[in-house]
Design an enzyme around this catalytic site. Structure first.
Site, PDB file in Angstrom:
ATOM      1  N   GLY A 166     -60.071  34.925 -76.735  1.00 33.63           N
ATOM      2  CA  GLY A 166     -60.014  36.364 -76.969  1.00 33.63           C
ATOM      3  C   GLY A 166     -61.317  36.876 -77.534  1.00 33.63           C
ATOM      4  O   GLY A 166     -62.253  36.117 -77.767  1.00 33.63           O
ATOM      5  N   GLU A 178     -61.660  38.988 -71.483  1.00 31.41           N
ATOM      6  CA  GLU A 178     -62.096  37.888 -72.346  1.00 31.41           C
ATOM      7  C   GLU A 178     -61.690  36.533 -71.772  1.00 31.41           C
ATOM      8  O   GLU A 178     -62.466  35.582 -71.815  1.00 31.41           O
ATOM      9  CB  GLU A 178     -61.530  38.068 -73.760  1.00 31.41           C
ATOM     10  CG  GLU A 178     -62.212  39.162 -74.554  1.00 31.41           C
ATOM     11  CD  GLU A 178     -63.627  38.811 -74.989  1.00 31.41           C
ATOM     12  OE1 GLU A 178     -64.000  37.615 -75.002  1.00 31.41           O
ATOM     13  OE2 GLU A 178     -64.379  39.747 -75.327  1.00 31.41           O
ATOM     14  N   GLU A 188     -64.511  33.830 -70.873  1.00 29.72           N
ATOM     15  CA  GLU A 188     -64.588  32.622 -71.691  1.00 29.72           C
ATOM     16  C   GLU A 188     -64.045  31.374 -71.017  1.00 29.72           C
ATOM     17  O   GLU A 188     -64.334  30.266 -71.472  1.00 29.72           O
ATOM     18  CB  GLU A 188     -63.857  32.851 -73.017  1.00 29.72           C
ATOM     19  CG  GLU A 188     -64.549  33.886 -73.877  1.00 29.72           C
ATOM     20  CD  GLU A 188     -63.874  34.131 -75.210  1.00 29.72           C
ATOM     21  OE1 GLU A 188     -62.847  33.483 -75.515  1.00 29.72           O
ATOM     22  OE2 GLU A 188     -64.365  34.999 -75.953  1.00 29.72           O
ATOM     23  N   GLU A 233     -66.046  23.523 -75.864  1.00 37.32           N
ATOM     24  CA  GLU A 233     -64.981  22.791 -75.199  1.00 37.32           C
ATOM     25  C   GLU A 233     -63.760  23.681 -75.035  1.00 37.32           C
ATOM     26  O   GLU A 233     -63.481  24.535 -75.873  1.00 37.32           O
ATOM     27  CB  GLU A 233     -64.624  21.587 -76.099  1.00 37.32           C
ATOM     28  CG  GLU A 233     -63.619  20.634 -75.575  1.00 37.32           C
ATOM     29  CD  GLU A 233     -63.392  19.444 -76.514  1.00 37.32           C
ATOM     30  OE1 GLU A 233     -62.561  18.610 -76.153  1.00 37.32           O
ATOM     31  OE2 GLU A 233     -64.026  19.367 -77.604  1.00 37.32           O
TER      32      GLU A 233
END
Length: 158
Positions: free
Chosen positions: A46, A62, A66, A117
């Protein structure tokens, strides 16, 4: 993000209120978490709501930025607060997060510059989280909190 950058140029690191949106991405009863490059800690997917964007649009954007995933928001978990967020550069905020559950439509998780990660964790494997709002939204999810969405939620490229 230019809005926040411009605001910070005027007020510096003083505490402000920030609106955020995110999603608990569920696959095979596991949730996707991100180990962040800004603090090395684990959190949910987020980020900040941009000008003229809804919470749903921000969550979808987001997630795409991401993780590279296309998702569908399935339910609304609620509004959660992180009253004392401080970034490594000293910027402080009261973060208000709208959190959703989401399922993957397409893609495979891939990291971006904000992530070291990405990994799915089951309920008994969840790492220590860095943010109050993430902890509270995860707690709501495991308590079975789910609200219907109020509008359609397709990513429109904003």
């Amino acid at each position: 993000m230019d809005y926040i950058h411009d605001l910070r140029q005027v007020i510096g690191p003083r505490k402000i209120i920030l609106n955020c949106a995110g999603a608990l991405i569920i696959k095979d009863d596991k949730i996707l978490f991100q180990r962040r490059t800004d603090n090395g800690k684990w959190g949910l997917i987020g980020g900040l709501v941009e000008m003229n964007e809804t919470y749903e649009q921000a969550a979808l954007r987001e997630v795409r930025e991401e993780t590279g995933l296309e998702v569908k928001l399935d339910s609304f978990l609620g509004i959660f607060h992180n009253h004392n967020m401080v970034w490594s550069n000293g910027d402080a905020a009261h973060v208000i997060s709208a959190m959703f559950t989401a399922s993957i439509i397409s893609g495979e998780p891939r990291i971006d510059e904000e992530s070291y990660e990405l990994r799915f964790f089951g309920k008994d494997e969840i790492p220590e989280l860095f943010a109050e709002d993430h902890i509270a939204s995860l707690d709501a999810y495991y308590r079975g909190v789910r609200y219907p969405l109020l509008q359609e939620n397709e990513y429109d490229g904003r």
